[in-house]
Structure formats: structure tokens, C-alpha cells
Write a protein that holds these residues in place. Structure first.
Motif, PDB file in Angstrom:
ATOM      1  N   GLU A  88      -7.734  16.400 -10.951  1.00  0.00           N
ATOM      2  CA  GLU A  88      -6.917  16.602 -12.155  1.00  0.00           C
ATOM      3  C   GLU A  88      -5.861  15.518 -12.306  1.00  0.00           C
ATOM      4  N   ASP A  89      -5.333  15.006 -11.178  1.00  0.00           N
ATOM      5  CA  ASP A  89      -4.219  14.066 -11.228  1.00  0.00           C
ATOM      6  C   ASP A  89      -4.466  12.902 -10.270  1.00  0.00           C
ATOM      7  N   PRO A  90      -5.114  11.819 -10.739  1.00  0.00           N
ATOM      8  CA  PRO A  90      -5.395  10.686  -9.864  1.00  0.00           C
ATOM      9  C   PRO A  90      -4.148  10.079  -9.211  1.00  0.00           C
ATOM     10  N   ARG A  91      -3.028  10.096  -9.901  1.00  0.00           N
ATOM     11  CA  ARG A  91      -1.802   9.521  -9.314  1.00  0.00           C
ATOM     12  C   ARG A  91      -1.351  10.325  -8.092  1.00  0.00           C
ATOM     13  N   ALA A  92      -1.316  11.637  -8.216  1.00  0.00           N
ATOM     14  CA  ALA A  92      -0.906  12.482  -7.087  1.00  0.00           C
ATOM     15  C   ALA A  92      -1.910  12.388  -5.946  1.00  0.00           C
ATOM     16  N   MET A  93      -3.194  12.365  -6.285  1.00  0.00           N
ATOM     17  CA  MET A  93      -4.221  12.258  -5.246  1.00  0.00           C
ATOM     18  C   MET A  93      -4.158  10.898  -4.558  1.00  0.00           C
ATOM     19  N   ALA A  94      -3.910   9.826  -5.304  1.00  0.00           N
ATOM     20  CA  ALA A  94      -3.791   8.498  -4.696  1.00  0.00           C
ATOM     21  C   ALA A  94      -2.597   8.447  -3.753  1.00  0.00           C
ATOM     22  N   ALA A  95      -1.495   9.081  -4.151  1.00  0.00           N
ATOM     23  CA  ALA A  95      -0.320   9.120  -3.273  1.00  0.00           C
ATOM     24  C   ALA A  95      -0.655   9.860  -1.980  1.00  0.00           C
ATOM     25  N   PHE A  96      -1.319  11.021  -2.096  1.00  0.00           N
ATOM     26  CA  PHE A  96      -1.680  11.785  -0.900  1.00  0.00           C
ATOM     27  C   PHE A  96      -2.646  11.012  -0.020  1.00  0.00           C
ATOM     28  N   TRP A  97      -3.793  10.579  -0.592  1.00  0.00           N
ATOM     29  CA  TRP A  97      -4.820   9.937   0.229  1.00  0.00           C
ATOM     30  C   TRP A  97      -4.387   8.567   0.732  1.00  0.00           C
ATOM     31  N   GLY A  98      -3.556   7.863  -0.021  1.00  0.00           N
ATOM     32  CA  GLY A  98      -3.020   6.592   0.480  1.00  0.00           C
ATOM     33  C   GLY A  98      -2.200   6.803   1.740  1.00  0.00           C
ATOM     34  N   GLU A  99      -1.330   7.817   1.721  1.00  0.00           N
ATOM     35  CA  GLU A  99      -0.522   8.151   2.903  1.00  0.00           C
ATOM     36  C   GLU A  99      -1.377   8.751   4.012  1.00  0.00           C
ATOM     37  N   ALA A 100      -2.323   9.602   3.647  1.00  0.00           N
ATOM     38  CA  ALA A 100      -3.153  10.274   4.653  1.00  0.00           C
ATOM     39  C   ALA A 100      -4.005   9.288   5.435  1.00  0.00           C
ATOM     40  N   TRP A 103      -4.646   3.749   3.560  1.00  0.00           N
ATOM     41  CA  TRP A 103      -5.442   2.817   2.772  1.00  0.00           C
ATOM     42  C   TRP A 103      -4.592   2.261   1.637  1.00  0.00           C
ATOM     43  N   THR A 104      -4.957   1.093   1.178  1.00  0.00           N
ATOM     44  CA  THR A 104      -4.251   0.409   0.100  1.00  0.00           C
ATOM     45  C   THR A 104      -4.717   0.945  -1.247  1.00  0.00           C
ATOM     46  N   VAL A 105      -3.766   1.259  -2.108  1.00  0.00           N
ATOM     47  CA  VAL A 105      -4.086   1.656  -3.472  1.00  0.00           C
ATOM     48  C   VAL A 105      -4.249   0.371  -4.284  1.00  0.00           C
ATOM     49  N   HIS A 106      -5.463   0.132  -4.797  1.00  0.00           N
ATOM     50  CA  HIS A 106      -5.759  -1.086  -5.550  1.00  0.00           C
ATOM     51  C   HIS A 106      -5.551  -0.914  -7.041  1.00  0.00           C
ATOM     52  N   GLU A 107      -5.681   0.297  -7.511  1.00  0.00           N
ATOM     53  CA  GLU A 107      -5.542   0.564  -8.938  1.00  0.00           C
ATOM     54  C   GLU A 107      -5.184   2.035  -9.100  1.00  0.00           C
ATOM     55  N   VAL A 108      -4.246   2.328 -10.005  1.00  0.00           N
ATOM     56  CA  VAL A 108      -3.937   3.726 -10.290  1.00  0.00           C
ATOM     57  C   VAL A 108      -3.475   3.850 -11.734  1.00  0.00           C
ATOM     58  N   THR A 109      -4.124   4.768 -12.453  1.00  0.00           N
ATOM     59  CA  THR A 109      -3.756   5.102 -13.828  1.00  0.00           C
ATOM     60  C   THR A 109      -3.807   6.620 -13.937  1.00  0.00           C
ATOM     61  N   GLU A 111      -6.076   8.115 -15.414  1.00  0.00           N
ATOM     62  CA  GLU A 111      -7.493   8.464 -15.449  1.00  0.00           C
ATOM     63  C   GLU A 111      -8.258   8.140 -14.170  1.00  0.00           C
ATOM     64  N   HIS A 112      -7.726   7.237 -13.349  1.00  0.00           N
ATOM     65  CA  HIS A 112      -8.526   6.692 -12.261  1.00  0.00           C
ATOM     66  C   HIS A 112      -7.632   6.074 -11.190  1.00  0.00           C
ATOM     67  N   ALA A 113      -8.030   6.211  -9.937  1.00  0.00           N
ATOM     68  CA  ALA A 113      -7.356   5.499  -8.846  1.00  0.00           C
ATOM     69  C   ALA A 113      -8.421   4.984  -7.895  1.00  0.00           C
ATOM     70  N   ARG A 114      -8.153   3.836  -7.284  1.00  0.00           N
ATOM     71  CA  ARG A 114      -9.092   3.220  -6.348  1.00  0.00           C
ATOM     72  C   ARG A 114      -8.321   2.792  -5.097  1.00  0.00           C
ATOM     73  N   LEU A 115      -8.792   3.274  -3.933  1.00  0.00           N
ATOM     74  CA  LEU A 115      -8.184   2.945  -2.650  1.00  0.00           C
ATOM     75  C   LEU A 115      -9.241   2.330  -1.749  1.00  0.00           C
ATOM     76  N   ARG A 116      -8.782   1.520  -0.778  1.00  0.00           N
ATOM     77  CA  ARG A 116      -9.705   0.943   0.196  1.00  0.00           C
ATOM     78  C   ARG A 116      -8.945   0.662   1.477  1.00  0.00           C
ATOM     79  N   SER A 117      -9.681   0.627   2.550  1.00  0.00           N
ATOM     80  CA  SER A 117      -9.103   0.316   3.850  1.00  0.00           C
ATOM     81  C   SER A 117      -8.180  -0.895   3.743  1.00  0.00           C
ATOM     82  N   ALA A 118      -7.046  -0.837   4.420  1.00  0.00           N
ATOM     83  CA  ALA A 118      -6.104  -1.955   4.417  1.00  0.00           C
ATOM     84  C   ALA A 118      -6.745  -3.228   4.967  1.00  0.00           C
ATOM     85  N   ALA A 119      -7.802  -3.079   5.764  1.00  0.00           N
ATOM     86  CA  ALA A 119      -8.520  -4.236   6.300  1.00  0.00           C
ATOM     87  C   ALA A 119      -9.442  -4.859   5.254  1.00  0.00           C
TER      88      ALA A 119
END
Length: 193
Positions: A88-100, A103-109, A111-119
Motif C-alpha cells: 500500500e505504501d512503497p515509501r514506508a516499505m522502502a524505509a523498513f526494508w532498507g533498514e532491515a 540495502w540501498t534505496v535506488h528509487e522511491v516514489t 507508486e514504486h520503490a527499488r532497493l538492492r544490496s549495498a554491494a
């Protein structure tokens, strides 16, 4: 990233919130991969996607996945481009999963968020906005593995501090901890090796 396939007693019969997207490197590779998957028992799937440049398929048990058209962003991910989680909320989920995951958040709007390993290796985790809360349990979920030497209990407490909640799916006495993220998606914390 590892993919574990485990037996579950129930057939896939619901629209779940998590799926895999497979990467391709060319139009010919896309066609060849779709053909190979059909030969392995996959079937075309219609989930209301309409006219899109990727191919939606279901594995022999009905788990939906996509074979993406070639995309530059996924050129170095390996065969799995991304794990997609509807939310429902990509921004809140990106904040949670980025911290969890750290991983680096590459894009967040909105409508959409994209994370990937910091490596910068392996697949992405993509969070796509869809309306409505979770109403069914997903058959696909993430397992987190703490770093060697880390304490599993301390990691579970850290995740609770980020907003995760405990989950009892009847797992009994197992060496992993079952949790839910901030939108109720199941995940597990494994015991470090």
C-alpha cells in the motif's frame, strides 16, 4: 540470493503479493527463455496485465512469475531480476526494508520503490503500490540471514524496533523466527551460520 522451494499442503489458489521477475538480455533470449519454461511445465497466465512487453507465466503449481523484456537496469542481476512485493505504501516499505536489510534505496516514489544490496550485486527488491491491505497469506516470502557471529535474538529485536511483529503460523519449535513487516508480509530470520 538463494531460492528455497519447500512443500506446502495447499495449492496456489489466491492472488498473492510477492512474485519473481526473471531477467533477459535480448529479444531472442526472452523468446528462448519463455519457450524453455513452457517445456518445463510453465503456462501463460492472465492476471489482468493487459498488453505489456513482458510475459506473465505460472509455474506447474500456479505460482505466478514474469519474464521481463530486456531492461538495462537488470543487465547484471543474474537470472532473477527482482523480487516484487505489492504494498500500500512503497515509501514506508522502502524505509523498513532498507533498514532491515541494509540495502540501498535506488528509487522511491508514491507508486514504486527499488532497493538492492549495498554491494550492487544480485536481484533488486521492488515494492509496487496496489490498493488495499493484505487479505491472504503469500506462499513466497523473504528469509533474512544475520551476518556470521551476529545474534539471532538481537536481530529479531532490532527488526521489532523497526516495526516488525511476531508471527505464529504453527511453526512450532524451529531454528528461525517468523515475523511480519510493517504491512503484514511474512518473513523469517534465520539462525546465523
Amino acid at each position: 540470493m538463494c531460492v528455497d522451494v519447500v512443500t506446502v499442503p495447499d495449492p496456489e489458489s489466491v492472488r498473492y503479493r510477492t512474485h519473481l521477475d526473471l531477467a533477459t538480455t535480448s529479444t531472442a533470449h526472452h523468446a528462448a527463455l519463455v519457450q524453455r519454461l513452457l517445456e518445463l511445465g510453465a503456462t501463460p497466465a492472465d492476471i489482468g496485465q493487459g498488453d505489456v512487453p513482458w510475459t506473465v507465466m505460472a509455474d506447474p503449481e500456479g505460482n505466478v512469475f514474469c519474464v521481463l523484456e530486456p531492461r538495462e537496469v537488470y543487465r547484471d542481476t543474474g537470472p532473477i531480476a527482482t523480487v516484487v512485493v505489492n504494498c500500500e505504501d512503497p515509501r514506508a516499505m522502502a524505509a523498513f526494508w532498507g533498514e532491515a536489510t541494509d540495502w540501498t534505496v535506488h528509487e522511491v516514489t508514491d507508486e514504486h520503490a527499488r532497493l538492492r544490496s549495498a554491494a550492487g550485486v544480485g536481484p533488486y527488491l521492488e515494492l509496487l503500490r496496489v490498493p488495499g491491505p493484505i487479505t491472504v497469506q503469500s506462499r513466497i516470502h523473504l528469509d533474512l540471514l544475520p551476518s556470521p557471529g551476529d545474534d539471532q535474538g538481537a536481530e529479531v529485536e532490532r527488526l521489532r524496533g523497526l516495526g516488525a511483529t511476531d508471527l505464529d503460523v504453527g511453526q512450532g519449535d524451529v531454528p528461525w523466527a517468523c515475523l511480519r513487516d510493517v504491512e503484514g508480509n511474512d518473513f523469517c530470520v534465520l539462525r546465523p551460520h
